[in-house]
Write a protein that holds these residues in place. Structure first.
Motif, PDB file in Angstrom:
ATOM      1  N   GLN A 130      56.711  23.699  67.363  1.00 42.71           N
ATOM      2  CA  GLN A 130      58.175  23.394  67.510  1.00 42.71           C
ATOM      3  C   GLN A 130      59.184  24.787  66.716  1.00 42.71           C
ATOM      4  OE1 GLN A 130      60.041  20.906  67.783  1.00 42.71           O
ATOM      5  NE2 GLN A 130      58.072  19.967  68.943  1.00 42.71           N
ATOM      6  N   ILE A 131      59.853  24.864  67.763  1.00 45.13           N
ATOM      7  CA  ILE A 131      60.724  26.155  67.209  1.00 45.13           C
ATOM      8  C   ILE A 131      62.056  25.622  66.525  1.00 45.13           C
ATOM      9  CG2 ILE A 131      58.972  27.847  69.118  1.00 45.13           C
ATOM     10  CD1 ILE A 131      61.943  26.793  70.719  1.00 45.13           C
ATOM     11  N   ASP A 132      63.093  26.903  66.491  1.00 49.20           N
ATOM     12  CA  ASP A 132      64.026  26.250  66.226  1.00 49.20           C
ATOM     13  C   ASP A 132      65.178  26.463  66.756  1.00 49.20           C
ATOM     14  OD1 ASP A 132      66.534  26.766  64.833  1.00 49.20           O
ATOM     15  OD2 ASP A 132      66.687  27.484  63.742  1.00 49.20           O
ATOM     16  N   ILE A 133      65.009  25.239  68.671  1.00 51.80           N
ATOM     17  CA  ILE A 133      65.717  25.525  69.435  1.00 51.80           C
ATOM     18  C   ILE A 133      67.051  25.688  69.355  1.00 51.80           C
ATOM     19  CG2 ILE A 133      65.981  23.203  69.385  1.00 51.80           C
ATOM     20  CD1 ILE A 133      65.336  25.377  72.373  1.00 51.80           C
ATOM     21  N   ALA A 134      67.764  25.450  68.833  1.00 55.30           N
ATOM     22  CA  ALA A 134      69.267  25.745  68.181  1.00 55.30           C
ATOM     23  C   ALA A 134      68.999  27.307  68.697  1.00 55.30           C
ATOM     24  CB  ALA A 134      69.814  25.494  67.043  1.00 55.30           C
ATOM     25  N   LYS A 135      68.909  27.984  67.569  1.00 54.17           N
ATOM     26  CA  LYS A 135      68.679  29.979  67.656  1.00 54.17           C
ATOM     27  C   LYS A 135      68.076  30.543  69.101  1.00 54.17           C
ATOM     28  CE  LYS A 135      66.793  32.985  64.790  1.00 54.17           C
ATOM     29  NZ  LYS A 135      65.519  34.280  63.622  1.00 54.17           N
ATOM     30  N   THR A 136      67.277  29.375  69.524  1.00 51.33           N
ATOM     31  CA  THR A 136      66.471  29.980  70.343  1.00 51.33           C
ATOM     32  C   THR A 136      67.870  29.910  71.907  1.00 51.33           C
ATOM     33  OG1 THR A 136      64.161  29.322  69.700  1.00 51.33           O
ATOM     34  CG2 THR A 136      64.854  29.720  72.002  1.00 51.33           C
ATOM     35  N   VAL A 137      68.478  28.663  71.671  1.00 53.06           N
ATOM     36  CA  VAL A 137      69.208  28.405  72.903  1.00 53.06           C
ATOM     37  C   VAL A 137      71.109  29.338  72.675  1.00 53.06           C
ATOM     38  CG1 VAL A 137      71.287  26.837  74.197  1.00 53.06           C
ATOM     39  CG2 VAL A 137      68.637  25.997  73.098  1.00 53.06           C
ATOM     40  N   LEU A 138      71.079  29.525  71.684  1.00 50.00           N
ATOM     41  CA  LEU A 138      72.120  30.154  71.710  1.00 50.00           C
ATOM     42  C   LEU A 138      71.823  32.278  71.466  1.00 50.00           C
ATOM     43  CD1 LEU A 138      74.893  30.774  69.628  1.00 50.00           C
ATOM     44  CD2 LEU A 138      73.178  31.586  67.485  1.00 50.00           C
ATOM     45  N   ALA A 139      70.962  31.950  71.334  1.00 53.04           N
ATOM     46  CA  ALA A 139      70.637  33.460  72.050  1.00 53.04           C
ATOM     47  C   ALA A 139      70.688  33.885  73.385  1.00 53.04           C
ATOM     48  CB  ALA A 139      69.009  33.946  71.451  1.00 53.04           C
ATOM     49  N   ALA A 140      69.256  32.512  74.368  1.00 52.36           N
ATOM     50  CA  ALA A 140      69.040  31.976  75.726  1.00 52.36           C
ATOM     51  C   ALA A 140      71.240  32.691  76.186  1.00 52.36           C
ATOM     52  CB  ALA A 140      68.402  31.503  75.888  1.00 52.36           C
ATOM     53  N   THR A 141      71.833  31.542  75.554  1.00 50.64           N
ATOM     54  CA  THR A 141      73.016  31.625  76.361  1.00 50.64           C
ATOM     55  C   THR A 141      73.991  33.133  76.320  1.00 50.64           C
ATOM     56  OG1 THR A 141      73.874  30.516  74.142  1.00 50.64           O
ATOM     57  CG2 THR A 141      73.151  29.282  76.226  1.00 50.64           C
ATOM     58  N   ALA A 142      73.651  33.822  74.900  1.00 50.31           N
ATOM     59  CA  ALA A 142      74.558  34.833  74.743  1.00 50.31           C
ATOM     60  C   ALA A 142      73.765  36.373  75.702  1.00 50.31           C
ATOM     61  CB  ALA A 142      73.549  35.222  73.273  1.00 50.31           C
ATOM     62  N   ASN A 143      72.652  36.184  76.650  1.00 49.65           N
ATOM     63  CA  ASN A 143      72.281  37.173  77.578  1.00 49.65           C
ATOM     64  C   ASN A 143      72.483  36.379  78.859  1.00 49.65           C
ATOM     65  OD1 ASN A 143      71.117  38.809  75.626  1.00 49.65           O
ATOM     66  ND2 ASN A 143      69.368  37.585  75.492  1.00 49.65           N
ATOM     67  N   LEU A 144      73.518  35.505  78.824  1.00 49.69           N
ATOM     68  CA  LEU A 144      74.022  35.095  80.242  1.00 49.69           C
ATOM     69  C   LEU A 144      74.079  36.248  81.538  1.00 49.69           C
ATOM     70  CD1 LEU A 144      74.071  31.215  80.060  1.00 49.69           C
ATOM     71  CD2 LEU A 144      72.143  32.147  81.172  1.00 49.69           C
ATOM     72  N   THR A 160      66.063  39.148  72.690  1.00 50.85           N
ATOM     73  CA  THR A 160      66.191  40.307  72.752  1.00 50.85           C
ATOM     74  C   THR A 160      65.872  41.705  73.642  1.00 50.85           C
ATOM     75  OG1 THR A 160      63.453  41.754  72.149  1.00 50.85           O
ATOM     76  CG2 THR A 160      64.600  40.202  70.440  1.00 50.85           C
ATOM     77  N   PHE A 161      66.062  41.050  74.969  1.00 52.26           N
ATOM     78  CA  PHE A 161      66.132  42.278  75.940  1.00 52.26           C
ATOM     79  C   PHE A 161      67.809  42.457  76.165  1.00 52.26           C
ATOM     80  CE2 PHE A 161      61.971  40.372  78.066  1.00 52.26           C
ATOM     81  CZ  PHE A 161      61.217  41.389  77.103  1.00 52.26           C
ATOM     82  N   ARG A 162      68.579  43.017  76.308  1.00 52.98           N
ATOM     83  CA  ARG A 162      69.389  43.901  76.881  1.00 52.98           C
ATOM     84  C   ARG A 162      69.785  44.282  78.334  1.00 52.98           C
ATOM     85  NH1 ARG A 162      70.114  40.203  73.701  1.00 52.98           N
ATOM     86  NH2 ARG A 162      71.088  40.317  71.567  1.00 52.98           N
ATOM     87  N   SER A 163      68.534  44.911  79.074  1.00 60.97           N
ATOM     88  CA  SER A 163      68.486  45.873  79.979  1.00 60.97           C
ATOM     89  C   SER A 163      67.406  45.075  80.644  1.00 60.97           C
ATOM     90  CB  SER A 163      69.044  47.016  79.829  1.00 60.97           C
ATOM     91  OG  SER A 163      67.373  47.383  79.716  1.00 60.97           O
ATOM     92  N   GLN A 164      66.926  45.577  82.404  1.00 62.67           N
ATOM     93  CA  GLN A 164      65.931  46.033  82.694  1.00 62.67           C
ATOM     94  C   GLN A 164      64.642  46.147  82.159  1.00 62.67           C
ATOM     95  OE1 GLN A 164      66.211  45.088  87.371  1.00 62.67           O
ATOM     96  NE2 GLN A 164      63.875  45.250  87.384  1.00 62.67           N
ATOM     97  N   ASP A 165      65.742  47.624  81.320  1.00 62.59           N
ATOM     98  CA  ASP A 165      64.625  48.464  80.683  1.00 62.59           C
ATOM     99  C   ASP A 165      63.613  47.895  79.935  1.00 62.59           C
ATOM    100  OD1 ASP A 165      65.356  51.028  82.909  1.00 62.59           O
ATOM    101  OD2 ASP A 165      66.199  51.659  81.060  1.00 62.59           O
ATOM    102  N   ASP A 166      64.617  47.269  79.391  1.00 66.80           N
ATOM    103  CA  ASP A 166      63.647  46.601  78.062  1.00 66.80           C
ATOM    104  C   ASP A 166      62.516  45.335  78.372  1.00 66.80           C
ATOM    105  OD1 ASP A 166      64.814  47.152  75.810  1.00 66.80           O
ATOM    106  OD2 ASP A 166      66.767  45.879  76.096  1.00 66.80           O
ATOM    107  N   ILE A 167      62.012  44.722  80.159  1.00 63.93           N
ATOM    108  CA  ILE A 167      61.957  43.856  80.567  1.00 63.93           C
ATOM    109  C   ILE A 167      60.536  44.735  80.658  1.00 63.93           C
ATOM    110  CG2 ILE A 167      60.747  43.147  82.995  1.00 63.93           C
ATOM    111  CD1 ILE A 167      64.005  41.602  82.819  1.00 63.93           C
ATOM    112  N   ARG A 168      60.957  45.802  81.910  1.00 63.35           N
ATOM    113  CA  ARG A 168      59.771  46.940  82.373  1.00 63.35           C
ATOM    114  C   ARG A 168      59.217  47.223  80.956  1.00 63.35           C
ATOM    115  NH1 ARG A 168      62.764  50.638  84.558  1.00 63.35           N
ATOM    116  NH2 ARG A 168      62.490  49.254  86.307  1.00 63.35           N
ATOM    117  N   ARG A 169      59.507  47.776  80.045  1.00 65.28           N
ATOM    118  CA  ARG A 169      58.935  48.044  78.588  1.00 65.28           C
ATOM    119  C   ARG A 169      57.721  47.001  78.127  1.00 65.28           C
ATOM    120  NH1 ARG A 169      62.872  51.094  77.647  1.00 65.28           N
ATOM    121  NH2 ARG A 169      64.327  49.687  76.542  1.00 65.28           N
ATOM    122  N   PHE A 170      58.360  45.907  78.372  1.00 64.66           N
ATOM    123  CA  PHE A 170      57.088  44.609  77.825  1.00 64.66           C
ATOM    124  C   PHE A 170      56.525  43.823  78.847  1.00 64.66           C
ATOM    125  CE2 PHE A 170      56.688  40.214  77.790  1.00 64.66           C
ATOM    126  CZ  PHE A 170      56.388  39.671  76.391  1.00 64.66           C
TER     127      PHE A 170
END
Length: 192
Positions: free
Chosen positions: A167-181, A44-54
């Protein structure tokens, strides 16, 4: 004695590494007492501010493969963040992902980026480095626990978690991760 920051709270922690390296299990294992370790919060992170807040939430940790690519941003906003790196060999990661139906060029690029980021991080900053194959050993789990939570691991806690497969839904997780590249091609242009 546990390391403390000026506020008197233990600094946050992050478990970084390649996908399929037991980060989901570690997030459950390291949620203990007042600590909460989130699995893949960077989706769900879209910026460095998201990282800082977390990472400014008290008693928080992240067990997140995608954050491996953003270790510089974590340390820019929280230089006191305690880091554990779990590395699994690339072929093992790719085989595991393929067995779960996740494969292709963007995935391979992400895996190569994560592996390169691990090497860069280890050269630039002190981390607890853990080979994937060793996570199942109680003395290794105890080092991870103490590094992240600042206290000795109760053996009963280990016994409760040692045989559990998370175990998690790895397909969903990878999709989210590659969207944030986006933007990472400037950091590692030779991999693109």
């Amino acid at each position: 004695m546990a390391e403390e920051v000026v506020s008197g709270l233990m600094p946050p922690f992050a478990i970084l590494g390649t996908p399929r390296s037991r980060t989901a299990w570690l997030s459950k294992f390291l949620t203990w007492g007042k600590w909460h370790c989130y699995h893949e919060p960077s989706a769900t992170f879209r910026s460095q501010d998201d990282i800082r807040r977390f990472f400014n939430i008290p008693f928080v940790g992240a067990s997140d493969s995608a954050l491996t690519l953003r270790w510089r941003e974590i340390l820019a906003c929280r230089p006191d963040c305690r880091l554990v790196v779990v590395r699994r060999d690339l072929e093992g990661v790719l085989r595991s992902l393929e067995a779960k139906g996740v494969a292709g060029s963007p995935v391979a690029v992400s895996i190569r980026l994560a592996d390169r980021a691990i090497s860069d991080l280890r050269a630039a900053h002190p981390v607890l480095f853990v080979p994937y194959e060793e996570i199942g050993r109680p003395e290794v789990a105890a080092r991870i626990f103490e590094t992240c939570l600042g206290e000795p691991m109760p053996i009963e806690h280990w016994r409760r978690w040692e045989g559990i497969n998370v175990q998690i839904d790895i397909a969903k997780t990878v999709l989210a991760a590659t969207a944030n590249l986006s933007g990472l091609h400037a950091v590692y242009p030779e991999i693109w």
